[in-house]
Design a protein around this motif. Structure first.
Motif, mmCIF file in Angstrom:
data_model
loop_
_atom_site.group_PDB
_atom_site.id
_atom_site.type_symbol
_atom_site.label_atom_id
_atom_site.label_comp_id
_atom_site.label_asym_id
_atom_site.label_seq_id
_atom_site.Cartn_x
_atom_site.Cartn_y
_atom_site.Cartn_z
ATOM 1 N N VAL A 1 15.099 102.668 61.456
ATOM 2 C CA VAL A 1 16.064 103.058 60.431
ATOM 3 C C VAL A 1 17.440 102.583 60.879
ATOM 4 O O VAL A 1 17.813 102.744 62.043
ATOM 5 C CB VAL A 1 16.064 104.586 60.224
ATOM 6 C CG1 VAL A 1 17.156 104.994 59.227
ATOM 7 C CG2 VAL A 1 14.696 105.066 59.749
ATOM 8 N N TYR A 2 18.194 101.999 59.950
ATOM 9 C CA TYR A 2 19.537 101.518 60.255
ATOM 10 C C TYR A 2 20.555 102.194 59.344
ATOM 11 O O TYR A 2 20.200 102.900 58.396
ATOM 12 C CB TYR A 2 19.604 99.995 60.098
ATOM 13 C CG TYR A 2 18.850 99.253 61.174
ATOM 14 C CD1 TYR A 2 19.474 98.899 62.361
ATOM 15 C CD2 TYR A 2 17.498 98.930 61.014
ATOM 16 C CE1 TYR A 2 18.777 98.228 63.364
ATOM 17 C CE2 TYR A 2 16.791 98.266 62.007
ATOM 18 C CZ TYR A 2 17.439 97.917 63.182
ATOM 19 O OH TYR A 2 16.750 97.267 64.176
ATOM 20 N N ARG A 3 21.808 101.958 59.636
ATOM 21 C CA ARG A 3 22.923 102.457 58.836
ATOM 22 C C ARG A 3 23.716 101.251 58.335
ATOM 23 O O ARG A 3 23.921 100.284 59.068
ATOM 24 C CB ARG A 3 23.818 103.360 59.689
ATOM 25 C CG ARG A 3 25.026 103.951 58.969
ATOM 26 C CD ARG A 3 25.887 104.779 59.920
ATOM 27 N NE ARG A 3 26.456 103.960 60.995
ATOM 28 C CZ ARG A 3 26.028 103.956 62.248
ATOM 29 N NH1 ARG A 3 25.001 104.705 62.611
ATOM 30 N NH2 ARG A 3 26.602 103.185 63.166
ATOM 31 N N ALA A 4 24.163 101.316 57.082
ATOM 32 C CA ALA A 4 24.916 100.202 56.506
ATOM 33 C C ALA A 4 26.340 100.177 57.049
ATOM 34 O O ALA A 4 26.962 101.229 57.224
ATOM 35 C CB ALA A 4 24.949 100.316 54.988
ATOM 36 N N LYS A 5 26.856 99.002 57.303
ATOM 37 C CA LYS A 5 28.245 98.863 57.749
ATOM 38 C C LYS A 5 29.179 99.294 56.623
ATOM 39 O O LYS A 5 29.033 98.880 55.476
ATOM 40 C CB LYS A 5 28.545 97.415 58.133
ATOM 41 C CG LYS A 5 29.963 97.207 58.681
ATOM 42 C CD LYS A 5 30.182 95.770 59.103
ATOM 43 C CE LYS A 5 31.607 95.538 59.609
ATOM 44 N NZ LYS A 5 31.903 96.335 60.816
ATOM 45 N N GLY A 6 30.125 100.157 56.959
ATOM 46 C CA GLY A 6 31.099 100.610 55.976
ATOM 47 C C GLY A 6 30.679 101.825 55.190
ATOM 48 O O GLY A 6 31.424 102.299 54.329
ATOM 49 N N GLU B 1 20.559 108.282 49.174
ATOM 50 C CA GLU B 1 20.544 108.527 50.610
ATOM 51 C C GLU B 1 20.020 107.338 51.409
ATOM 52 O O GLU B 1 20.278 107.238 52.609
ATOM 53 C CB GLU B 1 19.683 109.762 50.920
ATOM 54 C CG GLU B 1 20.190 111.035 50.263
ATOM 55 C CD GLU B 1 19.267 112.213 50.485
ATOM 56 O OE1 GLU B 1 18.570 112.229 51.527
ATOM 57 O OE2 GLU B 1 19.223 113.114 49.624
ATOM 58 N N ALA B 2 19.261 106.472 50.755
ATOM 59 C CA ALA B 2 18.658 105.340 51.465
ATOM 60 C C ALA B 2 18.533 104.147 50.537
ATOM 61 O O ALA B 2 18.513 104.289 49.311
ATOM 62 C CB ALA B 2 17.279 105.728 52.009
ATOM 63 N N VAL C 1 19.359 102.496 55.863
ATOM 64 C CA VAL C 1 18.793 101.224 55.413
ATOM 65 C C VAL C 1 17.406 101.046 56.019
ATOM 66 O O VAL C 1 17.239 101.114 57.242
ATOM 67 C CB VAL C 1 19.684 100.034 55.825
ATOM 68 C CG1 VAL C 1 19.120 98.731 55.264
ATOM 69 C CG2 VAL C 1 21.118 100.245 55.353
ATOM 70 N N LEU C 2 16.419 100.833 55.153
ATOM 71 C CA LEU C 2 15.067 100.508 55.595
ATOM 72 C C LEU C 2 14.863 99.013 55.413
ATOM 73 O O LEU C 2 15.060 98.474 54.319
ATOM 74 C CB LEU C 2 14.031 101.283 54.784
ATOM 75 C CG LEU C 2 13.940 102.782 55.070
ATOM 76 C CD1 LEU C 2 12.984 103.452 54.094
ATOM 77 C CD2 LEU C 2 13.480 103.035 56.504
ATOM 78 N N MET C 3 14.469 98.345 56.483
ATOM 79 C CA MET C 3 14.314 96.895 56.475
ATOM 80 C C MET C 3 12.836 96.531 56.322
ATOM 81 O O MET C 3 12.002 96.930 57.144
ATOM 82 C CB MET C 3 14.862 96.292 57.770
ATOM 83 C CG MET C 3 16.252 96.779 58.168
ATOM 84 S SD MET C 3 17.546 96.259 57.031
ATOM 85 C CE MET C 3 17.761 94.542 57.467
ATOM 86 N N ASP D 1 20.946 101.703 64.665
ATOM 87 C CA ASP D 1 22.136 100.859 64.784
ATOM 88 C C ASP D 1 22.676 100.587 63.383
ATOM 89 O O ASP D 1 22.166 101.114 62.393
ATOM 90 C CB ASP D 1 21.767 99.549 65.493
ATOM 91 C CG ASP D 1 22.963 98.866 66.156
ATOM 92 O OD1 ASP D 1 24.100 99.317 65.923
ATOM 93 O OD2 ASP D 1 22.750 97.881 66.885
ATOM 94 N N GLU D 2 23.660 99.722 63.310
ATOM 95 C CA GLU D 2 24.297 99.356 62.052
ATOM 96 C C GLU D 2 23.878 97.946 61.651
ATOM 97 O O GLU D 2 23.709 97.073 62.500
ATOM 98 C CB GLU D 2 25.813 99.418 62.250
ATOM 99 C CG GLU D 2 26.651 99.064 61.054
ATOM 100 C CD GLU D 2 28.133 99.155 61.373
ATOM 101 O OE1 GLU D 2 28.731 100.214 61.099
ATOM 102 O OE2 GLU D 2 28.685 98.170 61.913
#
Length: 500
Positions: free
Chosen positions: A170-175, A151-152, A180-182, A274-275
């Motif tokens: 928190v972000y979302r991966a492109k595609g 999930e992450a 995604v946690l940075m 965002d992405e």
């Protein structure tokens, strides 16, 4: 030394005495003292309203070594996990660069599944968050990780990826839709790299000062991600690092806007802001000043080693021998390539600090010698009569594949490294390429001299060199290849069944 057998190759290839000594040293200096502090703080926080929580990313090889040499350490990690305040992240079992074998994801997925099963078996956890080796990340890795059930994913929060945006969201991966946690590299590196730096204008770093920084940092979530060895090994107890770890949870409790959470809790509580877009050509990691994959693939020695091992791995998997496969995967551990780095500056200092070899060239020569020995033993096994059919189906090393051309000096960019791949490419390759190679006799030469299948070589040699309807001939070739591949697989199963 007597005759070397498969069973004692581990002692021949790896310095297990040194590995055991290092584990014992770091366990006593770092892991056990830090675990004790973590567990005590978890227990203490349970009496309050805000629990102290952490996450661990532990390789399968580390857990394997704990089982062999430090079961007390494994039990210590079990106790922490059983507290209910810890998330265990998944990664590749061998802390490898298998994610860089793309577009072939099979080895990566197999190692991840091995790790998932090991974490489930030894620690009783079912990981939902993934941290690839050294936070190596790109869009394709994120997509693959999501497809196998996570999930992450955690990676480095780089400015060149985020631009004006903050890593503290928190972000979302492109595609894909994986969260995604940075990693906040500034706040993480304040502890991991600057804690004892007397030249740093913020030295000394104390728990109350750090908690104040955290409280004044805007965003949804601050991802602090460190080498666990920071606490007692990279910085010894005398530096005050273990006291820092002990007092930090108490200092954080003083701020009403701060609360500890695990990665999966963070992505469950917050919607993606965002992405993030990281194409494979710009793959990132948390290693070195460059934060890319140059820590392992930055020079020719490393690239050669990576490619040779990948090729040997294909042969080993085709052989199907469990001992050889385990040896090969131990050689995939990223440290082996890390030791070959020739970087200077700050990155070079870090590489040299952890390098057991006198020079990167020594690391390379040792590694290549071991891989070459493993490959030779694998090839000797494949020469045995019982593997005669499997040998014809093997994946060939780079440089031995069949490259398809439209004409002289006009490559299609397609290369087959096995009979099955040859079949797949031939299905769709331009008819001009088939005509070109038929006229030159390339197909029969490759089948005879490289693959070693004389029956297919004779079949191709007997085909007409000039035909009007190339598609009819293509169909005939594909049917023959399909039948031959199925026959080889069937006979291999029969022979292996006879040999038990």
């Amino acid at each position: 030394m007597g005759r070397v057998t498969k069973e004692n190759l581990f002692d021949l290839y790896f310095d297990n005495g040194m590995n055991r000594d290092i584990l014992n040293r770091v366990a006593d200096r770092c892991y056990l003292p830090a675990n004790e502090i973590i567990l005590n703080e978890i227990d203490r926080s349970k009496r309050g309203s805000r629990r102290f929580k952490v996450a661990y990313s532990i390789s399968g090889i580390f857990l394997e070594q704990c089982e062999m040499w430090r079961r007390d350490l494994l039990e210590s990690f079990r106790q922490i996990v059983e507290s209910g305040c810890v998330e265990v992240l998944d990664q590749t079992y061998y802390h490898s660069l298998a994610s860089l074998y793309a577009p072939d994801w099979s080895e990566f997925i197999e190692q991840v599944e091995m790790h998932r099963q090991t974490v489930r078996s030894l620690l009783g956890e079912e990981p939902k968050t993934f941290e690839n080796t050294e936070c190596i990340y790109n869009n394709e890795i994120a997509k693959t990780v999501e497809e196998i059930g996570y999930e992450a994913i955690v990676t480095e929060g780089l400015t060149q990826v985020l631009g004006w945006r903050s890593p503290n969201y928190v972000y979302r991966a492109k595609g894909s839709s994986i969260r995604v946690l940075m990693r906040n590299h500034r706040l993480s590196d304040d502890v991991g790299f600057r804690f004892t730096s007397t030249e740093w204008d913020q030295w000394p770093l104390t728990a109350d000062k750090y908690a104040r920084w955290l409280a004044s940092t805007p965003g949804q979530v601050i991802t602090i991600f460190l080498d666990y060895e920071t606490f007692g090994e990279h910085y010894w107890r005398e530096s005050g690092i273990l006291d820092f770890l002990k007092w930090l949870p108490l200092e954080v409790e003083k701020y009403s806007n701060l609360a500890w959470c695990t990665p999966i809790e963070a992505v469950s509580r917050h919607r993606p802001m965002d992405e993030v877009d990281v194409p494979p050509s710009a793959t990132i990691s948390w290693a070195d000043e460059e934060r890319d994959v140059s820590a392992w693939l930055g020079n020719e020695l490393q690239k050669v080693s990576f490619n040779v091992l990948r090729d040997v791995g294909s042969s080993v998997k085709r052989l199907g021998d469990g001992t050889f496969l385990r040896l090969c995967r131990h050689l995939q551990t990223s440290d082996h390539l890390y030791y070959m780095s020739m970087k200077g500056g700050g990155s070079g200092v870090v590489h040299n600090t952890f390098n057991p070899y006198g020079h990167p060239v020594e690391a390379f020569s040792t590694f290549i010698s071991v891989v070459s020995d493993l490959n030779a033993r694998c090839q000797l096994e494949l020469e045995k009569p019982k593997f005669r059919f499997r040998r014809l189906l093997r994946e060939l090393p780079h440089g031995r594949g069949f490259g398809f051309f439209y004409g002289f000096a006009r490559p299609t960019g397609l290369t087959a490294h096995s009979l099955e791949e040859f079949y797949r490419i031939l299905k769709g390759v331009d008819s001009k390429s088939i005509r070109f190679h038929l006229r030159r006799g390339d197909f029969e030469r490759w089948m005879s001299q490289v693959v070693g299948d004389e029956r297919l070589a004779k079949f191709f040699a007997a085909l007409p060199k000039d035909v009007e309807d190339i598609e009819v001939l293509r169909t005939k070739i594909l049917r023959t290849l399909e039948d031959r591949i199925e026959e080889l697989k069937r006979k291999d199963l029969e022979v292996m069944g006879e040999h038990g």
